[in-house]
Design an enzyme around this catalytic site. Structure first.
Site, PDB file in Angstrom:
ATOM      1  N   LYS A  11       0.830  -1.207   0.000  1.00  0.00           N
ATOM      2  CA  LYS A  11       0.000   0.000   0.000  1.00  0.00           C
ATOM      3  C   LYS A  11       0.872   1.268   0.000  1.00  0.00           C
ATOM      4  O   LYS A  11       2.085   1.179   0.095  1.00  0.00           O
ATOM      5  CB  LYS A  11      -0.916  -0.012   1.231  1.00  0.00           C
ATOM      6  CG  LYS A  11      -1.988  -1.079   1.153  1.00  0.00           C
ATOM      7  CD  LYS A  11      -2.902  -0.810  -0.013  1.00  0.00           C
ATOM      8  CE  LYS A  11      -4.117  -1.702  -0.081  1.00  0.00           C
ATOM      9  NZ  LYS A  11      -3.884  -3.119   0.067  1.00  0.00           N
TER      10      LYS A  11
HETATM   11  C1  LIG Z   1      -9.840  -0.859  -1.101  1.00  0.00           C
HETATM   12  C2  LIG Z   1      -9.228  -1.938  -0.249  1.00  0.00           C
HETATM   13  N1  LIG Z   1      -9.846  -2.319   0.880  1.00  0.00           N
HETATM   14  C3  LIG Z   1      -9.323  -3.263   1.680  1.00  0.00           C
HETATM   15  C4  LIG Z   1      -8.141  -3.895   1.374  1.00  0.00           C
HETATM   16  C5  LIG Z   1      -7.632  -4.984   2.260  1.00  0.00           C
HETATM   17  O1  LIG Z   1      -6.395  -4.686   2.870  1.00  0.00           O
HETATM   18  P1  LIG Z   1      -5.410  -5.850   3.307  1.00  0.00           P
HETATM   19  O2  LIG Z   1      -4.818  -6.449   2.085  1.00  0.00           O
HETATM   20  O3  LIG Z   1      -4.386  -5.160   4.172  1.00  0.00           O
HETATM   21  O4  LIG Z   1      -6.205  -6.829   4.072  1.00  0.00           O
HETATM   22  C6  LIG Z   1      -7.457  -3.529   0.214  1.00  0.00           C
HETATM   23  C7  LIG Z   1      -6.198  -4.199  -0.150  1.00  0.00           C
HETATM   24  O5  LIG Z   1      -5.817  -4.318  -1.291  1.00  0.00           O
HETATM   25  C8  LIG Z   1      -8.008  -2.526  -0.631  1.00  0.00           C
HETATM   26  O6  LIG Z   1      -7.404  -2.139  -1.750  1.00  0.00           O
END
Ligand SMILES: Cc1ncc(COP(=O)(O)O)c(C=O)c1O
Length: 453
Positions: free
Chosen positions: A223
């Site tokens: 991210k």
């Molecule tokens: C818009 C969005 N929400 C939630 C997530 C979930 O995050 P994580 O991968 O840290 O669980 C992501 C991850 O790609 C995302 O892009």
């Protein structure tokens, strides 16, 4: 065998049976773990040997890798405090992923059977998956040319069962929070912001993720900001914070006394273990400190490019809700149709600009609702079919189909995405801008008027 008298017991003043033990206590966690970490970071054998030689000289006791009972200041707590300060929000809970942040916010907000939750048709699947794991029914809404949820479609999709709206701040930009908050207030709905892709972006002076009832962030290594796997949940509400804390810690939460009885209805319930470890906490403490500078660099880089771009018939830049607040890690524009988008992206790539399209390709993509067969086919983890088959959910939701959000499909099929590198120099930006103008000029009619998007 003759019985010994109770008077001989140490508890009654007799001699102790166990006097001293010969074993040498070796820290459970220590040197080997440190070397393994050095290996994770890619240090050479030579460097690892040097690290080992130094740390073997120090007899460090086993560190606690959880925030509780830690003799040193907890890195997870420091991360939460840093986030409170950077985001200007009174309650921050660190969790172990963006997905667990979403699940925690949904459960804490009381989302469950009998509730509909409106989500955009363009987001990473986690936004919608966690609605289902919470036991509720997702309702999928269109996006607009900001690539975020379309407030007009949200309003159309509200029913008496709607409990919450989830605006997702995609690829560093922000959703139309004024319109969404107004709709939520009008209909008495909760707003849970998914800011996983926009850590550090702001909307009219407020950081995204702090405007609605909850903000959810991913600070995982892939991210904008972050390392390893981690997430943050933010709120202004102490009661929602306590419920979030409960969900992330098996229901055994500190309030501040871990073993206290429920002080208020809804405070205690069965939860998960989404706690962030001290190891991940320490990495993300360092990462989050970098966030303001990262955002400033990206914004400057994007502006250096967009100020040089010319206007062309049929080319529309992405609608950016707050140009001063977006992170600026992507430049997106729309071509007249999917084929034109593909052709333009291919020409840009040939010029040396990393450009891509999505939506009209046959490749599956978890960011686009048309591929969410778990939802479209109402899949369940068990044959009982919950939550779809749950009595409380009878009649909720919509007729899911791959073409139910035609505007979303159209917008995404025409989008050309260019990822921006925060470290591009001014000369790099000039070259990128030159390449974009060169390709657009070859395929589209230049329009008179000011330069700069
Ligand atoms: C818009 C969005 N929400 C939630 C997530 C979930 O995050 P994580 O991968 O840290 O669980 C992501 C991850 O790609 C995302 O892009």
């Amino acid at each position: 065998m003759a019985r010994r008298s109770a008077e001989a017991l140490a508890i009654n003043g007799g001699a102790k049976a166990v006097t001293s033990l010969e074993c040498k206590d070796v820290p459970k966690i220590g040197i080997e773990e440190f070397i393994e970490l050095a290996d994770t970071f890619g240090f050479s054998e030579e460097a690892k040997a040097a690290i080992r030689a130094v740390i073997e000289k120090e007899n460090v006791p086993s560190p606690m890798l959880s925030r509780y009972y830690n003799p040193r200041p907890s890195k997870v707590k420091m991360l939460e405090e840093l986030a409170m300060q950077l985001f200007d929000v009174p309650y921050v809970l660190a969790v172990n992923s963006g997905t667990s942040a979403l699940n925690t916010a949904y459960v804490a907000a009381g989302i469950g059977p009998g509730c509909e939750v409106i989500v955009p048709g363009y987001t990473f699947f986690a936004t919608v998956a966690e609605v289902v794991t919470a036991g509720a029914i997702p309702v999928i809404a269109e996006i607009d040319e900001s690539l975020t949820i379309d407030p007009a479609d949200v309003e159309r999709k509200i029913t008496p069962h709607t409990k919450a709206i989830v605006p997702v701040h995609m690829i560093g930009t922000c959703a139309d929070m004024d319109a969404i908050m107004a709709i939520a207030r009008k209909h008495g709905l909760l707003v849970i912001e998914d800011a996983a892709q926009a850590c550090g972006a702001s909307y009219k002076g407020r950081r995204v993720g702090t405007i609605g009832d909850f903000g959810c962030f991913s600070i995982s290594s892939y991210k904008i900001t972050g390392g390893g796997e981690a997430g943050l949940v933010m709120t202004h509400d102490p009661y929602l914070y306590t419920r979030a804390q409960n969900n992330h810690d098996t229901g055994a939460c500190w309030r501040p006394d871990r073993y206290a009885k429920e002080r208020e209805a809804g405070e205690l319930f069965c939860g998960y273990n989404y706690k962030l470890s001290e190891l991940e906490g320490s990495v993300n403490l360092v990462q989050l400190r970098k966030m303001p500078d990262q955002v400033r660099r990206w914004q400057k880089t994007k502006r250096q490019i967009t100020r040089q771009l010319r206007h062309f018939a049929g080319i529309t830049p992405q609608q950016v809700r707050d140009p001063d607040g977006e992170v600026g890690n992507h430049l997106v524009f729309f071509a007249p149709d999917a084929q034109a988008a593909e052709k333009t992206a291919a020409a840009l790539a040939a010029e040396g600009v990393g450009a891509s399209t999505r939506g009209c390709k046959s490749a599956r993509d978890w960011h686009l609702y048309a591929f969410w067969e778990h939802i479209l086919e109402r899949k369940s983890a068990t044959p009982a079919g919950c939550p779809w088959s749950c009595e409380k959910n009878a009649g909720l939701g919509q007729d899911y189909s791959p073409d139910m959000c035609p505007r979303t499909l159209d917008i995404l099929s025409r989008a050309v995405f260019i990822g921006i590198n925060q470290w591009w120099t001014e000369r790099d930006c000039d070259q990128i801008a030159g390449a974009i103008n060169k390709v657009l000029e070859a395929y589209y009619e230049p329009l008179d008027g000011e330069i700069g998007w």
